[in-house]
Design an enzyme around this catalytic site. Structure first.
Site, PDB file in Angstrom:
ATOM      1  N   LYS A   1      23.820  34.405  58.035  1.00  0.00           N
ATOM      2  CA  LYS A   1      24.193  33.737  56.791  1.00  0.00           C
ATOM      3  C   LYS A   1      23.584  34.435  55.582  1.00  0.00           C
ATOM      4  O   LYS A   1      24.174  34.445  54.514  1.00  0.00           O
ATOM      5  CB  LYS A   1      23.763  32.263  56.824  1.00  0.00           C
ATOM      6  CG  LYS A   1      24.635  31.417  57.714  1.00  0.00           C
ATOM      7  CD  LYS A   1      24.519  29.947  57.357  1.00  0.00           C
ATOM      8  CE  LYS A   1      25.472  29.120  58.218  1.00  0.00           C
ATOM      9  NZ  LYS A   1      25.404  27.688  57.931  1.00  0.00           N
TER      10      LYS A   1
ATOM     11  N   LYS B   1      36.805  34.621  64.136  1.00  0.00           N
ATOM     12  CA  LYS B   1      36.906  33.185  64.321  1.00  0.00           C
ATOM     13  C   LYS B   1      37.676  32.567  63.163  1.00  0.00           C
ATOM     14  O   LYS B   1      37.555  32.996  62.027  1.00  0.00           O
ATOM     15  CB  LYS B   1      35.490  32.604  64.392  1.00  0.00           C
ATOM     16  CG  LYS B   1      35.388  31.337  65.209  1.00  0.00           C
ATOM     17  CD  LYS B   1      33.934  30.969  65.438  1.00  0.00           C
ATOM     18  CE  LYS B   1      33.538  29.763  64.611  1.00  0.00           C
ATOM     19  NZ  LYS B   1      32.159  29.333  64.843  1.00  0.00           N
TER      20      LYS B   1
ATOM     21  N   LYS C   1      38.160  29.012  57.030  1.00  0.00           N
ATOM     22  CA  LYS C   1      38.835  28.896  55.745  1.00  0.00           C
ATOM     23  C   LYS C   1      38.475  30.068  54.830  1.00  0.00           C
ATOM     24  O   LYS C   1      39.307  30.596  54.112  1.00  0.00           O
ATOM     25  CB  LYS C   1      38.440  27.580  55.079  1.00  0.00           C
ATOM     26  CG  LYS C   1      38.948  27.443  53.658  1.00  0.00           C
ATOM     27  CD  LYS C   1      39.848  26.253  53.503  1.00  0.00           C
ATOM     28  CE  LYS C   1      40.634  26.391  52.220  1.00  0.00           C
ATOM     29  NZ  LYS C   1      40.998  25.162  51.605  1.00  0.00           N
TER      30      LYS C   1
END
Length: 357
Positions: free
Chosen positions: A145, A225, A228
Site C-alpha cells: 500500500k 485482481k 475499481k
RNA sequence: AGGCCAGUAGCUCAAUUGGCAGAGCACCUGAUUCCAAAUCAGGGGGUUGAGGGUUCAAGUCCUUCCUGGCCUGCCA
C-alpha cells in the site's frame, strides 16, 4: 427485503464474560464450545463489484447459516486512504445496501458500522502497546500500500493490522474468515493475543484462521485482481446492457484469432467467470464448444451475460428497494451497532480491569 | 518552530536566457478480427498545487499559503 427490527440473536448467551466470581485463569473467556463466533469486515471503498460479491458477500451469506456472525463495515480502516467525507458516508450506505441485498440477514447476523462502536479504537490502542514495530514492519500489505499511495503513508496504514486485531477480539471472535492476503495480519493478531494473555492472564481466545472460500476474481483485463481503481470491474448493481458492453471488450484467449480457431477455456479469463455464474453442465458445454470452435467468444460472452444477470438482477432490484427506504437501513445499522457495542463494552470493561486502567 | 528539496495530462517525465505547455505509456473512437489481443489510422485530455506580485510576455523570477519528503530544534 425484510427490514423489521432485528431481535437478539438466539446464541447471545455464549461468549459471556467471567464475572468476579469466576476464576479467569481457569476459564478461557470468550470461548464457546457450542458455536463459533465469527468476525469479518469489509472496507467501504468505491462501489461494489462482482469480485467483492464473490469474495466477501457471498461468504458472509453462507457463514451466517452456521455461525454467530459479526459483520462490520470498517470505515475506520477506509480512513487510511482519506476519502472525501461525503463519499465515505455514501460508500458506507451503499455497502450496507449491497450486503443486505446480497442476502445477509440482519436478524441472524450482527451488521454494523465499525466507527459506531468506539471500543474498536480503544482496544486498538491497548493492542498497539502490545505490538512490536518490527512485527508491523514485516507486513507485506503495508509495503504494497505504501507503494500504491506513496504520497500518503500515514501511521494508520502502518498500524492497520492492530486495529484489525481489535476488530476481531473486541468480540472475542474465535474464527476469522480471511483471504490469502490477510493471513499475515491474522498471525499478528494471534501474536498480540498470546502476548496480552501472557502478560495479563487469559483474556482473549486465539482466533483461528478460516481460509475463506474466496476466489481471486480477475478483472476484465485478465491481468490483475478486479478492482475499481483499475477500472476493470463489473459492478454488482450494473444494468445488463452495461455489463455486456464491458464483457464485449474483455480479454479472451489471445491465440484464438479467428472464429474457427479452437479456444483454450482453461486460460481464458472470461471462461473463468462462467465458473462463478454458470452451472456445471453449462460450463462443460461452453468449454467443449469453445475447444471445438462450435461457438465463438461472443457466444460465450452472451451466455455469461445472461447467467450473470440471473444473479445480479435480483440483487440490483433488492438494492433499489432498499435505497428507497433509507430509514430502514439506518435502523438496521443502528440496531446492529447497539448489539455490537453491548458485547464490545463487556470486553473493554474486562480489558480495562486487566491492564489497570 | 526553523532550514533544505520537490509539486507540469490518469502515470513517468520534458519544455534552451523569461518567448506558442509537449512526449512516452494509459485512455477513447475508427479500420481489421466471431469478441478481445496485436497492428494501422485518428482523438480527447491541463486553472503547470493555490493566491498575489514583477514583466509586452511567467511552468520558469519574487512573495504568501497548501501538500509531500529530508534535516535540526522545542514541548508533552
Amino acid at each position: 427485503m425484510d427490514c423489521r427490527r432485528a431481535t437478539e440473536p438466539p446464541m447471545a448467551q455464549n461468549h459471556t464474560l467471567a464475572t468476579k466470581k469466576d476464576h479467569p485463569s481457569q476459564h478461557q473467556l470468550g470461548y464457546s464450545p457450542r458455536m463459533s463466533r465469527i468476525m469479518s469486515g469489509i472496507q467501504p471503498t468505491g462501489s461494489l463489484h462482482i469480485g467483492n460479491y464473490l469474495g466477501a458477500l457471498l461468504n458472509w451469506v453462507r457463514l451466517q447459516e452456521e455461525y454467530e456472525c459479526y459483520f462490520s463495515i470498517v470505515d475506520l480502516h477506509a480512513l487510511t486512504a482519506r476519502p472525501e467525507p461525503q463519499e465515505l458516508r455514501l460508500a458506507v450506505r451503499e455497502l450496507a445496501i449491497g450486503v443486505l441485498a446480497s442476502g445477509v440477514d440482519p436478524e441472524r447476523a450482527v451488521l454494523f458500522v465499525q466507527s459506531q462502536v468506539p471500543e474498536h479504537s480503544e482496544l486498538a490502542w491497548v493492542f498497539s502497546c502490545m505490538t512490536q514495530m518490527g512485527d508491523l514492519n514485516r507486513m507485506t500489505q503495508f509495503k504494497d500500500k505504501s507503494q500504491f499511495q506513496a504520497d500518503n503513508i500515514n501511521a494508520g496504514l502502518f498500524t492497520y493490522p492492530v486495529l484489525q486485531a481489535a476488530d476481531i477480539l473486541i468480540y472475542r471472535a474465535d474464527r476469522v474468515p480471511v483471504g490469502e492476503d490477510q493471513v499475515q495480519h491474522l498471525e499478528l493478531a494471534r501474536e498480540i493475543v498470546r502476548r496480552f494473555n501472557g502478560i495479563y492472564g487469559q483474556t482473549f481466545p486465539e482466533p483461528i484462521v478460516v481460509p475463506a472460500k474466496a476466489p481471486r476474481v480477475m478483472g476484465l483485463d485478465g491481468e490483475s485482481k478486479m478492482s475499481k481503481s483499475r477500472g476493470n470491474e463489473i459492478g454488482l448493481f450494473e444494468e445488463p446492457e452495461e455489463t455486456m458492453k464491458k464483457l464485449r471488450g474483455a480479454k479472451t484467449d489471445p491465440q484464438r484469432l479467428r472464429r474457427n480457431d479452437p479456444g483454450r477455456p482453461e486460460i481464458c479469463n472470461v471462461f473463468s467467470y462462467h465458473g462463478y455464474f454458470s452451472d456445471a453442465a453449462t460450463c462443460e458445454q461452453i468449454a467443449a464448444d469453445c475447444r471445438s470452435a462450435s461457438i465463438g467468444c461472443v457466444d460465450c460472452k452472451q451466455s455469461l451475460a445472461g447467467n450473470l444477470e440471473k444473479v445480479k438482477g435480483p440483487i440490483r432490484e433488492r438494492a433499489q428497494e432498499l435505497r428507497a427506504n433509507q430509514g430502514a437501513i439506518d435502523e438496521i445499522l443502528n440496531e446492529g451497532g447497539n448489539r455490537a457495542r453491548a458485547v464490545a463494552k463487556e470486553t473493554m470493561d474486562l480489558v480495562r480491569e486487566r491492564v489497570g486502567l
